[in-house]
Scaffold this motif. Structure first.
Motif, PDB file in Angstrom:
ATOM      1  N   SER A 280       0.835  -1.166   0.049  1.00 21.53           N
ATOM      2  CA  SER A 280      -0.043  -0.009  -0.076  1.00 21.53           C
ATOM      3  C   SER A 280       0.968   1.341  -0.068  1.00 21.53           C
ATOM      4  N   PRO A 281       1.017   1.832  -1.205  1.00 27.11           N
ATOM      5  CA  PRO A 281       1.726   3.124  -1.205  1.00 27.11           C
ATOM      6  C   PRO A 281       1.353   4.127  -0.071  1.00 27.11           C
ATOM      7  N   MET A 282      -0.016   4.162   0.083  1.00 28.72           N
ATOM      8  CA  MET A 282      -0.457   5.114   0.988  1.00 28.72           C
ATOM      9  C   MET A 282      -0.198   4.930   2.451  1.00 28.72           C
ATOM     10  N   ALA A 283      -0.268   3.502   2.599  1.00 33.58           N
ATOM     11  CA  ALA A 283       0.069   3.026   4.020  1.00 33.58           C
ATOM     12  C   ALA A 283       1.611   3.303   4.432  1.00 33.58           C
ATOM     13  N   ILE A 284       2.292   3.201   3.344  1.00 31.44           N
ATOM     14  CA  ILE A 284       3.874   3.587   3.479  1.00 31.44           C
ATOM     15  C   ILE A 284       4.011   4.821   3.788  1.00 31.44           C
ATOM     16  N   LYS A 285       3.248   5.842   3.043  1.00 25.67           N
ATOM     17  CA  LYS A 285       3.417   7.314   3.336  1.00 25.67           C
ATOM     18  C   LYS A 285       2.931   7.735   4.724  1.00 25.67           C
ATOM     19  N   VAL A 286       1.875   6.938   5.049  1.00 23.10           N
ATOM     20  CA  VAL A 286       1.129   7.425   6.550  1.00 23.10           C
ATOM     21  C   VAL A 286       2.402   6.925   7.532  1.00 23.10           C
ATOM     22  N   THR A 287       2.823   5.702   7.346  1.00 22.43           N
ATOM     23  CA  THR A 287       3.867   5.246   8.375  1.00 22.43           C
ATOM     24  C   THR A 287       5.072   6.147   8.674  1.00 22.43           C
ATOM     25  N   GLU A 288       5.325   6.792   7.527  1.00 27.97           N
ATOM     26  CA  GLU A 288       6.230   7.789   7.568  1.00 27.97           C
ATOM     27  C   GLU A 288       5.904   9.022   8.309  1.00 27.97           C
ATOM     28  N   VAL A 289       4.719   9.363   8.263  1.00 30.95           N
ATOM     29  CA  VAL A 289       4.237  10.270   9.199  1.00 30.95           C
ATOM     30  C   VAL A 289       4.217   9.831  10.712  1.00 30.95           C
ATOM     31  N   TYR A 290       3.654   8.833  10.741  1.00 27.34           N
ATOM     32  CA  TYR A 290       3.809   8.167  12.264  1.00 27.34           C
ATOM     33  C   TYR A 290       4.948   7.961  12.640  1.00 27.34           C
ATOM     34  N   ASP A 291       6.048   7.755  11.794  1.00 24.23           N
ATOM     35  CA  ASP A 291       7.482   7.566  12.466  1.00 24.23           C
ATOM     36  C   ASP A 291       8.017   9.234  13.162  1.00 24.23           C
ATOM     37  N   GLN A 292       7.232  10.112  12.401  1.00 15.95           N
ATOM     38  CA  GLN A 292       7.666  11.715  13.072  1.00 15.95           C
ATOM     39  C   GLN A 292       7.137  11.988  14.365  1.00 15.95           C
ATOM     40  N   TRP A 293       6.094  11.093  14.611  1.00 16.50           N
ATOM     41  CA  TRP A 293       5.191  11.415  15.891  1.00 16.50           C
ATOM     42  C   TRP A 293       5.451  10.519  16.922  1.00 16.50           C
ATOM     43  N   LEU A 294       6.310   9.288  16.530  1.00 17.84           N
ATOM     44  CA  LEU A 294       6.519   8.229  17.614  1.00 17.84           C
ATOM     45  C   LEU A 294       6.756   8.640  18.904  1.00 17.84           C
ATOM     46  N   PRO A 295       7.688   9.680  19.317  1.00 20.25           N
ATOM     47  CA  PRO A 295       8.107  10.033  20.572  1.00 20.25           C
ATOM     48  C   PRO A 295       6.867  10.529  21.229  1.00 20.25           C
ATOM     49  N   THR A 296       5.695  10.898  20.548  1.00 16.68           N
ATOM     50  CA  THR A 296       4.456  11.485  21.488  1.00 16.68           C
ATOM     51  C   THR A 296       3.460  10.458  21.633  1.00 16.68           C
ATOM     52  N   LEU A 297       3.578   9.211  21.095  1.00 23.60           N
ATOM     53  CA  LEU A 297       2.742   8.177  21.291  1.00 23.60           C
ATOM     54  C   LEU A 297       3.009   7.044  22.249  1.00 23.60           C
ATOM     55  N   ASP A 298       2.340   6.194  22.675  1.00 22.76           N
ATOM     56  CA  ASP A 298       2.621   5.037  23.733  1.00 22.76           C
ATOM     57  C   ASP A 298       3.508   4.120  22.911  1.00 22.76           C
ATOM     58  N   CYS A 299       4.689   4.318  22.685  1.00 24.95           N
ATOM     59  CA  CYS A 299       5.472   3.594  21.559  1.00 24.95           C
ATOM     60  C   CYS A 299       6.745   2.601  22.345  1.00 24.95           C
ATOM     61  N   GLU A 300       6.273   2.336  23.511  1.00 23.40           N
ATOM     62  CA  GLU A 300       7.382   1.434  24.256  1.00 23.40           C
ATOM     63  C   GLU A 300       7.562   0.110  23.455  1.00 23.40           C
ATOM     64  N   GLY A 301       6.642  -0.281  22.716  1.00 22.73           N
ATOM     65  CA  GLY A 301       6.414  -1.647  22.054  1.00 22.73           C
ATOM     66  C   GLY A 301       7.850  -1.273  20.874  1.00 22.73           C
ATOM     67  N   VAL A 302       7.816  -0.186  20.559  1.00 19.53           N
ATOM     68  CA  VAL A 302       8.957   0.187  19.339  1.00 19.53           C
ATOM     69  C   VAL A 302      10.325   0.167  20.154  1.00 19.53           C
ATOM     70  N   LYS A 303      10.273   0.723  21.353  1.00 19.39           N
ATOM     71  CA  LYS A 303      11.426   1.190  21.940  1.00 19.39           C
ATOM     72  C   LYS A 303      12.280  -0.375  22.333  1.00 19.39           C
ATOM     73  N   LYS A 304      11.301  -1.320  22.888  1.00 19.99           N
ATOM     74  CA  LYS A 304      11.979  -2.602  23.285  1.00 19.99           C
ATOM     75  C   LYS A 304      12.378  -3.292  22.133  1.00 19.99           C
ATOM     76  N   LEU A 305      11.853  -3.254  20.879  1.00 20.83           N
ATOM     77  CA  LEU A 305      12.132  -4.135  20.040  1.00 20.83           C
ATOM     78  C   LEU A 305      13.625  -3.950  19.186  1.00 20.83           C
ATOM     79  N   HIS A 306      14.146  -2.860  19.100  1.00 15.76           N
ATOM     80  CA  HIS A 306      15.177  -2.585  18.640  1.00 15.76           C
ATOM     81  C   HIS A 306      15.780  -1.129  19.061  1.00 15.76           C
TER      82      HIS A 306
END
Length: 467
Positions: A280-306
């Protein structure tokens, strides 16, 4: 006297659109969303507004999903020129959403007009254009969470985190009416607290009237742990059969959560040898936006994985392939087994997922996993309800793939969470239930009355309520 008229998402889960009218506030639209069914039925004769777009003073947008934002270009095309208030992240997601919807619309229109030309019929004119989408973006007024902004002489708006998708907001609208302050709270879509990525919805205490969604008002979701266990079991069975897995997913919200859950399975050594395709080109673009905002989200799952750069697309899921071009998508069809395909649209009303269905839904080795709500009239709902045959691209196709549903991945709050959220208000507001099918809203209303003696109202489409 202030009024609210319900022009969408009244005893249905799409088309969110509520008109607040007050002498001191003017005419304000809460959302302007499209009804998401099979696209073709809306192609020839699009929905007409039941109000004059020229008369609308402003729009307050809860989030970027098309069932809340998708009719904004029509609104501008028909004469609206006012501001559109939304959160900062929503203002980044909206261009992606609206231009993708425009592309789908234009493709459908060209296809329909070719059919009409062969019958000697006139073309259907375009109902909106790229210029209308650009006009929408020019009207956006981004606001940070918790920032109170004056929108009229005696009125202000404040957004709170709804925890549904990136940028989703609970709207707090305050204005004076005949010397008395009134406060309207619109929940938008409230998030499921049991997720890895999103924050919990903000709890508020004061309101005169609360408009609350009730998508899952009559049921609960499985716990996150149970859902992950169920997902692993489904994937293990599919892998043992030598088949492929297709997951229809909304490009905003669901796709990003899925990447996180799959990453957890992989890092625990429980993803077998699946090759994951984000098709999904759209989902890829959206995920790039999510990446910009990860520090504001409940992203402990991301921090623990890498330990590298925080990103859902990089250094996170080693078997993830990003499929941008149509040729990349078609190449997946050559894979006989071990492909886990995440593609839109989330309700299977179009997009790349339908092409994967065409190639794989007739094969009993394959599996389809539904992880989001499927509205009535959509192909997704037809499959969830047990259809044995479907119509795709003019062909009748037998359904032999295994159909699985995982409602624990929902981005909507279940009944208990909805009740907890609305019962937190101390001011005993009038409660209006929207954005849900009748059974869900009635179940929620009964539970509210039984547990908290809250007498909730359930409006019908076009109804006006004074407050």
């Amino acid at each position: 006297m202030a009024t609210i008229t319900f022009h969408g998402a009244a005893q249905e889960v799409t088309g969110s659109c509520h008109l607040i009218s007050s002498p001191s506030l003017g005419d304000v639209l809460l959302d302007c969303g499209m009804h998401q069914g099979m696209r073709a039925k809306h192609l020839i004769s699009r929905e007409q507004f039941e109000f004059n777009p020229n008369s609308i003073d402003m729009v307050i947008l809860s989030h970027a999903h098309l069932d809340h934002s998708g009719r904004l270009p029509y609104l501008l095309h028909d004469g609206f020129t006012g501001p559109i208030y939304c959160t900062e992240a929503t203002s980044q997601l909206l261009p992606i959403m609206l231009f993708d919807a425009l592309s789908l619309y234009e493709n459908d229109l060209r296809r329909e007009n070719r059919k009409r030309a062969r019958k000697g019929l006139d073309d259907i004119p375009a109902q909106y254009t790229k210029e209308d989408v650009l006009d929408v973006l020019d009207c956006l007024k981004p606001i940070a969470y918790q920032q109170e902004v004056k929108i009229a002489k005696v009125a202000s708006v404040r957004f709170h985190d709804a925890g549904h998708i990136l940028g989703s907001a609970i709207t707090e609208l305050t204005f004076d009416e005949q010397g008395k302050q009134k406060k309207v709270v619109f929940s938008g879509d409230l998030g499921n607290k049991d997720t890895l990525l999103m924050n919990d919805p903000t709890l508020l205490e004061q309101a005169d009237i609360v408009l609350m969604e009730g998508t899952y008002g009559d049921r609960e979701h499985k716990s996150l742990g149970d859902t992950q266990t169920q997902l692993k079991g489904i994937l293990d069975d599919a892998f043992a059969r030598g088949g492929n897995v297709m997951i229809p997913a909304f490009a905003v919200g669901r796709a990003q959560e899925l990447l996180l859950y799959l990453g957890k399975l992989q890092h625990a050594g429980e993803l077998d040898n699946w090759q994951v395709f984000l098709d999904s080109p759209m989902a890829i673009k959206v995920t790039e936006v999510y990446d910009q905002w990860l520090p504001t989200l409940d992203c402990e799952g991301v921090k623990k994985l890498h330990t590298g750069e925080q990103s859902l697309l990089k250094n996170f899921l080693s078997t993830l392939h990003l499929m941008v071009d149509a040729e990349d998508s078609m190449a997946i069809n050559k894979i006989s087994g071990g492909a886990l395909i995440i593609a839109g649209s989330g309700m299977c009303t179009g997009g790349r997922i339908t092409h994967h269905f065409k190639h794989r839904i007739w094969d009993s080795r394959n599996t389809i996993i539904f992880v989001g709500y499927q509205a009535k009239g959509t192909l997704g709902r037809i499959l969830v309800d047990g259809a044995q045959h479907i119509k795709l691209f003019g062909d009748d196709i037998i359904v032999k793939a295994n159909i699985e549903t995982l409602n624990g991945f929902s981005a909507h709050a279940g009944q208990a969470a909805l009740i907890e959220w609305v019962s937190h208000f101390k001011s005993c507001p009038k409660v209006i239930l929207v954005h849900g099918e009748p059974d869900a809203l009635e179940g929620l209303a009964e539970a509210l009355k039984l547990q908290h003696n809250i007498q909730a109202e359930i409006p019908v489409l076009g109804e006006t309520i004074e407050f």
